[in-house]
Design an enzyme around this catalytic site. Structure first.
Site, PDB file in Angstrom:
ATOM      1  N   ASP A  75       3.446  35.001  10.415  1.00  0.00           N
ATOM      2  CA  ASP A  75       3.601  34.571  11.804  1.00  0.00           C
ATOM      3  C   ASP A  75       4.866  35.230  12.349  1.00  0.00           C
ATOM      4  O   ASP A  75       5.979  34.917  11.933  1.00  0.00           O
ATOM      5  CB  ASP A  75       3.718  33.041  11.853  1.00  0.00           C
ATOM      6  CG  ASP A  75       3.749  32.499  13.276  1.00  0.00           C
ATOM      7  OD1 ASP A  75       4.153  33.245  14.191  1.00  0.00           O
ATOM      8  OD2 ASP A  75       3.409  31.320  13.470  1.00  0.00           O
ATOM      9  N   LYS A  88       4.451  32.432  23.642  1.00  0.00           N
ATOM     10  CA  LYS A  88       5.900  32.529  23.547  1.00  0.00           C
ATOM     11  C   LYS A  88       6.386  33.880  24.090  1.00  0.00           C
ATOM     12  O   LYS A  88       6.171  34.195  25.241  1.00  0.00           O
ATOM     13  CB  LYS A  88       6.328  32.298  22.102  1.00  0.00           C
ATOM     14  CG  LYS A  88       5.682  31.059  21.451  1.00  0.00           C
ATOM     15  CD  LYS A  88       5.897  29.774  22.223  1.00  0.00           C
ATOM     16  CE  LYS A  88       5.509  28.523  21.446  1.00  0.00           C
ATOM     17  NZ  LYS A  88       4.110  28.411  21.071  1.00  0.00           N
ATOM     18  N   ARG A  98     -17.417  35.321  25.976  1.00  0.00           N
ATOM     19  CA  ARG A  98     -17.012  34.847  24.656  1.00  0.00           C
ATOM     20  C   ARG A  98     -17.075  35.986  23.641  1.00  0.00           C
ATOM     21  O   ARG A  98     -16.293  36.045  22.690  1.00  0.00           O
ATOM     22  CB  ARG A  98     -17.906  33.683  24.184  1.00  0.00           C
ATOM     23  CG  ARG A  98     -17.582  33.205  22.763  1.00  0.00           C
ATOM     24  CD  ARG A  98     -18.236  31.869  22.466  1.00  0.00           C
ATOM     25  NE  ARG A  98     -19.666  31.912  22.597  1.00  0.00           N
ATOM     26  CZ  ARG A  98     -20.511  32.331  21.643  1.00  0.00           C
ATOM     27  NH1 ARG A  98     -20.042  32.778  20.484  1.00  0.00           N
ATOM     28  NH2 ARG A  98     -21.805  32.315  21.840  1.00  0.00           N
ATOM     29  N   TYR A 127       6.561  26.334  10.895  1.00  0.00           N
ATOM     30  CA  TYR A 127       6.204  25.519  12.059  1.00  0.00           C
ATOM     31  C   TYR A 127       5.357  24.316  11.629  1.00  0.00           C
ATOM     32  O   TYR A 127       4.375  24.470  10.902  1.00  0.00           O
ATOM     33  CB  TYR A 127       5.462  26.384  13.071  1.00  0.00           C
ATOM     34  CG  TYR A 127       4.810  25.653  14.203  1.00  0.00           C
ATOM     35  CD1 TYR A 127       5.536  24.774  15.004  1.00  0.00           C
ATOM     36  CD2 TYR A 127       3.472  25.850  14.499  1.00  0.00           C
ATOM     37  CE1 TYR A 127       4.935  24.104  16.056  1.00  0.00           C
ATOM     38  CE2 TYR A 127       2.856  25.191  15.554  1.00  0.00           C
ATOM     39  CZ  TYR A 127       3.591  24.317  16.321  1.00  0.00           C
ATOM     40  OH  TYR A 127       2.984  23.657  17.359  1.00  0.00           O
TER      41      TYR A 127
END
Length: 373
Positions: free
Chosen positions: A164, A189, A39, A92
């Site tokens: 973005d 993506k 982590r 979005y």
């Protein structure tokens, strides 16, 4: 035996060993010298972050478990309870849902700015406003933001610009070089590119902000797994040639759709008729990506008939894989918006979004022709 792999192995381990207390103290005293717990850091996410940071010409990057986690981190690094953010209205739907449903619970308020007013923010800025969130190429209407102008406007009001860059990818546009403070991606993506990874990335222009993003990723548990990171690095290696093919195919298809009698409108920055075409040429180095949307009759039966007939564009509500697909913004990505918001943005019953892949474009054209009838 000395092993020198050409490809970084998958470090599928949640924890790393120490020989003694001296090594433990070295870990804390010399950051980056070794690993403790995945982590906090792992060779595979670190490799992916470094490669994305290089592509975006940043001061440091953090990779996350999804694009939504990247958006959260990018806002959290600048905001706390009582702060206010501006968000481009044409964005979005998941981004607006995050702000409306979750960040509002943390005491962060939002005002949505229509696309045509992004370069005149004075009327929207409050004393507690910290940033503007916008997209390089908007989802799903493919409007192109003038990032240099937007950065100048934001900085004039003491705001940070968070961009973005998912639809463009760093191959087409690098927002940090145009003045943005943070750029982010849904790595799911184009960066990974094969529809087999869920991941995000946040890249900062300022080393101090990059370090704070790293902290946020660790404290909130946003970090990405080794396996997903390894897959994304593998996909990243072909990003440049994939974007070239996505862009070529999409432009051919956009021109075809623009001439089709069943299509009322095509939204694609590569078309000379697009309102921001000249900006897209300048800001995108002659490439426009593989995303577009187009408008059929505002009749669900017409849309359903097109979806059922298409063989090469399956209805899959995501994007940017090597295989083409289509999506329906009204019922998926922008479903959470009110009917009034959807109408104001132009997200109507007849709007279909295409993610154009890298298949033979002649095969894609033939499928669209028969699907449109």
């Amino acid at each position: 035996m000395l092993i020198k792999p050409k490809i970084t192995p998958i470090y599928q381990s949640s924890v790393f060993k120490f020989d003694d207390l001296n090594e433990l103290e070295q870990y804390f005293g010399e950051p980056g010298s070794r690993y403790l717990y995945s982590r906090n850091g792992n060779p595979n996410p670190d490799e992916l972050a470094d490669k994305i940071n290089q592509l975006e010409a940043g001061a440091g990057a953090t990779v996350t478990g999804s694009g939504m986690a990247a958006i959260f981190a990018a806002i959290a690094v600048f905001c706390q309870a009582g702060d206010h953010v501006l968000c481009a209205a044409d964005i979005y739907g998941g981004s607006s849902a995050l702000i409306n449903a979750e960040l509002s619970r943390m005491g962060i308020a939002v005002t949505y700015v229509p696309f045509g007013q992004l370069y005149g923010l004075a009327q929207f800025v409050q004393p507690t406003t910290r940033l503007l969130l916008a997209e390089t190429i908007s989802n799903p209407l493919l409007r192109v933001a003038d990032l240099r102008r937007l950065a100048t406007e934001c900085h004039a009001h003491g705001l940070k610009l968070v961009v973005d860059n998912t639809f463009a990818s760093p191959i087409i546009t690098r927002p940090l070089e145009l003045g943005a403070d943070i750029t982010l991606h849904s790595v799911t993506k184009y960066i990974s590119g094969h529809s087999d990874v869920t991941a995000g990335a946040v890249v900062a222009a300022d080393p101090a902000v990059a370090a704070r993003l790293q902290q946020i990723g660790v404290f909130y548990g946003l970090t990405l797994s080794p396996m997903e990171s390894w897959l994304a690095v593998r996909g990243l290696k072909t990003l440049r040639i994939r974007m070239r093919e996505h862009s070529y195919n999409a432009l051919v298809i956009a021109r075809f759709l623009a001439e089709h009698p069943q299509v009322r409108q095509v939204n694609y920055p590569g078309l000379e008729t697009h309102p921001q075409h000249a900006l897209a040429v300048e800001q995108g180095a002659g490439q426009f990506g593989g995303m577009m949307s187009f408008l059929l009759a505002d009749d669900a039966d017409v849309v359903n008939r097109f979806m059922r007939r298409s063989q090469r564009f399956p209805f899959a509500p995501s994007l940017a894989g090597v295989d083409s697909s289509l999506s329906y913004p009204l019922g998926t990505s922008h479903r959470s918006l009110s009917a009034e918001q959807q109408q104001a943005l132009g997200i109507t019953v007849g709007l279909v979004r295409l993610s154009v892949g890298i298949e033979l474009v002649e095969e894609l054209l033939a499928d669209l022709a028969q699907a449109l009838g």
